[in-house]
Design a protein around this motif. Structure first.
Motif, mmCIF file in Angstrom:
data_model
loop_
_atom_site.group_PDB
_atom_site.id
_atom_site.type_symbol
_atom_site.label_atom_id
_atom_site.label_comp_id
_atom_site.label_asym_id
_atom_site.label_seq_id
_atom_site.Cartn_x
_atom_site.Cartn_y
_atom_site.Cartn_z
ATOM 1 N N ARG A 70 0.846 -1.207 0.000
ATOM 2 C CA ARG A 70 0.000 0.000 0.000
ATOM 3 C C ARG A 70 0.880 1.255 0.000
ATOM 4 N N TYR A 71 1.914 1.230 0.829
ATOM 5 C CA TYR A 71 2.823 2.384 0.937
ATOM 6 C C TYR A 71 3.520 2.630 -0.416
ATOM 7 N N ALA A 72 3.938 1.553 -1.061
ATOM 8 C CA ALA A 72 4.592 1.692 -2.369
ATOM 9 C C ALA A 72 3.629 2.320 -3.374
ATOM 10 N N GLU A 73 2.395 1.839 -3.398
ATOM 11 C CA GLU A 73 1.462 2.354 -4.402
ATOM 12 C C GLU A 73 0.978 3.764 -4.058
ATOM 13 N N ASP A 74 0.923 4.110 -2.763
ATOM 14 C CA ASP A 74 0.607 5.503 -2.391
ATOM 15 C C ASP A 74 1.700 6.434 -2.917
ATOM 16 N N ASN A 75 2.938 6.014 -2.771
ATOM 17 C CA ASN A 75 4.044 6.858 -3.251
ATOM 18 C C ASN A 75 4.145 6.841 -4.769
ATOM 19 N N LEU A 76 3.789 5.713 -5.365
ATOM 20 C CA LEU A 76 3.729 5.674 -6.838
ATOM 21 C C LEU A 76 2.724 6.718 -7.344
ATOM 22 N N LYS A 77 1.583 6.823 -6.662
ATOM 23 C CA LYS A 77 0.568 7.824 -7.078
ATOM 24 C C LYS A 77 1.169 9.225 -7.043
ATOM 25 N N ARG A 78 1.945 9.506 -6.005
ATOM 26 C CA ARG A 78 2.582 10.839 -5.915
ATOM 27 C C ARG A 78 3.521 11.029 -7.099
ATOM 28 N N ALA A 79 4.285 9.973 -7.409
ATOM 29 C CA ALA A 79 5.238 10.064 -8.520
ATOM 30 C C ALA A 79 4.486 10.315 -9.833
ATOM 31 N N VAL A 80 3.399 9.582 -10.037
ATOM 32 C CA VAL A 80 2.639 9.722 -11.288
ATOM 33 C C VAL A 80 2.040 11.132 -11.373
ATOM 34 N N ALA A 81 1.539 11.623 -10.231
ATOM 35 C CA ALA A 81 0.967 12.985 -10.222
ATOM 36 C C ALA A 81 2.032 14.012 -10.580
ATOM 37 N N ALA A 82 3.300 13.695 -10.256
ATOM 38 C CA ALA A 82 4.396 14.630 -10.578
ATOM 39 C C ALA A 82 4.948 14.385 -11.984
ATOM 40 N N GLY A 83 4.347 13.449 -12.726
ATOM 41 C CA GLY A 83 4.746 13.271 -14.117
ATOM 42 C C GLY A 83 5.575 12.029 -14.417
ATOM 43 N N VAL A 84 5.851 11.179 -13.409
ATOM 44 C CA VAL A 84 6.653 9.964 -13.661
ATOM 45 C C VAL A 84 5.833 8.991 -14.518
ATOM 46 N N ARG A 85 6.487 8.398 -15.524
ATOM 47 C CA ARG A 85 5.778 7.519 -16.455
ATOM 48 C C ARG A 85 6.443 6.145 -16.585
ATOM 49 N N GLN A 86 7.360 5.821 -15.659
ATOM 50 C CA GLN A 86 7.986 4.489 -15.675
ATOM 51 C C GLN A 86 7.944 3.938 -14.255
ATOM 52 N N TYR A 87 7.406 2.716 -14.107
ATOM 53 C CA TYR A 87 7.344 2.054 -12.794
ATOM 54 C C TYR A 87 8.104 0.733 -12.918
ATOM 55 N N VAL A 88 9.111 0.557 -12.072
ATOM 56 C CA VAL A 88 9.948 -0.639 -12.143
ATOM 57 C C VAL A 88 9.764 -1.428 -10.855
ATOM 58 N N LEU A 89 9.288 -2.662 -10.998
ATOM 59 C CA LEU A 89 9.151 -3.543 -9.833
ATOM 60 C C LEU A 89 10.364 -4.450 -9.792
ATOM 61 N N LEU A 90 11.198 -4.258 -8.791
ATOM 62 C CA LEU A 90 12.426 -5.054 -8.675
ATOM 63 C C LEU A 90 12.140 -6.264 -7.783
ATOM 64 N N VAL A 160 14.703 9.861 -18.167
ATOM 65 C CA VAL A 160 13.494 10.450 -17.565
ATOM 66 C C VAL A 160 13.219 9.727 -16.248
ATOM 67 N N PRO A 161 12.516 10.400 -15.319
ATOM 68 C CA PRO A 161 12.349 9.807 -13.994
ATOM 69 C C PRO A 161 11.581 8.485 -13.996
ATOM 70 N N ALA A 162 11.846 7.714 -12.981
ATOM 71 C CA ALA A 162 11.167 6.427 -12.809
ATOM 72 C C ALA A 162 10.899 6.217 -11.326
ATOM 73 N N PHE A 163 9.880 5.415 -11.038
ATOM 74 C CA PHE A 163 9.627 5.042 -9.651
ATOM 75 C C PHE A 163 9.887 3.545 -9.512
ATOM 76 N N PHE A 164 10.577 3.161 -8.423
ATOM 77 C CA PHE A 164 10.978 1.771 -8.214
ATOM 78 C C PHE A 164 10.313 1.225 -6.949
ATOM 79 N N ALA A 165 9.787 0.001 -7.033
ATOM 80 C CA ALA A 165 9.352 -0.711 -5.822
ATOM 81 C C ALA A 165 10.278 -1.922 -5.700
ATOM 82 N N TRP A 166 10.836 -2.072 -4.518
ATOM 83 C CA TRP A 166 11.842 -3.127 -4.295
ATOM 84 C C TRP A 166 11.421 -3.816 -2.997
ATOM 85 N N LEU A 167 10.288 -4.521 -3.081
ATOM 86 C CA LEU A 167 9.617 -5.009 -1.865
ATOM 87 C C LEU A 167 9.982 -6.456 -1.573
ATOM 88 N N GLY A 168 10.385 -6.699 -0.345
ATOM 89 C CA GLY A 168 10.661 -8.075 0.073
ATOM 90 C C GLY A 168 11.886 -8.661 -0.569
#
Ligand SMILES: C[S@@+](CC[C@H](N)C(=O)[O-])C[C@H]1O[C@@H](n2cnc3c(N)ncnc32)[C@H](O)[C@@H]1O
Length: 280
Positions: A70-90, A160-168
């Motif tokens: 949930r925390y990752a996707e809440d922050n992803l929303k912030r990134a997307v609202a700021a214009g980020v268009r790449q999401y990388v799940l590591l 260009v900016p990207a948002f990364f989730a590196w969970l677990g």
């Protein structure tokens, strides 16, 4: 991870996300694909998931696993609202975000160990779930292969900016593998961000939590994925000194933010697991 098999911890985490949808209402992490991705093959295991408050460690672990997503996707929303268009799940495991992505311009890159990724794709096919547009699979072993090369070859744009989730993933890596990936993220365009979770060192935990830690450590060890890496809060701050802003939260903040006012026992207990969001 064992060389020839998919990640068993990825299955354990996915089972808990699915159990959350069925047993913890209202949900903290809304994931309508969490049950369908597992399909019939894991029905029985899902039914065996502990639901009761007399299994506090198990319930707390489930709370931690769902809140980090949930925390990752809440922050992803912030990134997307700021214009980020790449999401990388590591180390994507059975994460279903790509199948729930409501932003068509957001490209999703699922990076994972080749064996885990092949298993996930088999499961999706078996359960009749199509590959969504905008999803790219990137098989990589973080211990021996270059994330930068593999991502670039898959169409990822470093400029260009990207948002990364590196969970677990971090607790299972060696320190050099952690640093190689952290440095790669640090080299991204300004406006990029990352969320990951980490474990505090066993020796810094109170005695009861050490017992809980030992029980979990022995289970992941027998799954072939031993814990290898832990950090103190101070060490993580040092590791992330190249980032512009860092939020590092523990159970107190997670419970205040996400579990207030519940009438069930769902909450994160103890101090072992923490979640970080860092921005460039
Ligand atoms: C505990 S699972 C978490 C999966 C997913 N992020 C989630 O939250 O459901 C750990 C993941 O890390 C991946 N992983 C572990 N070691 C890896 C490595 N050396 N290279 C690539 N992936 C790795 C596994 O394949 C697995 O998908």
């Amino acid at each position: 991870m064992e060389e020839s098999t998919p990640s068993r911890t990825a299955l354990r985490v996915a089972l808990r996300r699915a159990a959350h949808q069925l047993y913890d209402l209202p949900v903290v992490f809304d994931d309508p694909m969490a049950v369908p991705i597992l399909g019939k093959a894991y029905d029985e295991e899902l039914r065996r998931t502990p639901r009761r408050a007399d299994r506090p460690f198990s319930i707390s672990l489930r709370a931690f696993l769902v809140v980090r997503s949930r925390y990752a996707e809440d922050n992803l929303k912030r990134a997307v609202a700021a214009g980020v268009r790449q999401y990388v799940l590591l180390g994507a495991g059975l994460d279903t975000f790509a199948h729930r992505n409501a932003t068509p311009q957001l490209r999703v890159f699922e990076v994972d160990h080749p064996n885990t990724q092949a298993w996930k794709r088999e499961l999706l096919e078996r359960n009749g779930i199509a590959t969504p547009a905008g999803l790219t699979y990137v098989p990589v072993d973080f211990e021996s292969q270059s994330l930068a090369e593999r991502l670039q070859a898959s169409g990822f744009d470093r400029n260009v900016p990207a948002f990364f989730a590196w969970l677990g993933v971090v607790p299972y890596l060696t320190l050099p593998a952690f640093r190689a990936t952290r440095q790669f993220i640090e080299g991204q365009a300004a406006g990029s961000g990352v969320v990951f979770d980490y474990a505090r060192p066993r020796a810094t935990l109170p005695p009861l939590e050490q017992l809980a830690y030992d029980s979990l450590a022995s289970r992941v060890q027998s799954a072939g994925e031993p814990f290898q890496l832990a950090f103190t809060v101070e060490e993580i701050a040092t590791e992330l000194s190249g980032f512009r802003s860092v939020e590092d939260i523990g159970s107190v903040e997670m419970n205040a933010r996400y579990f207030q006012g519940r009438t069930d026992q769902l909450a994160v207990r103890g101090t072992a697991g923490r979640v970080v969001c860092a921005w460039l």
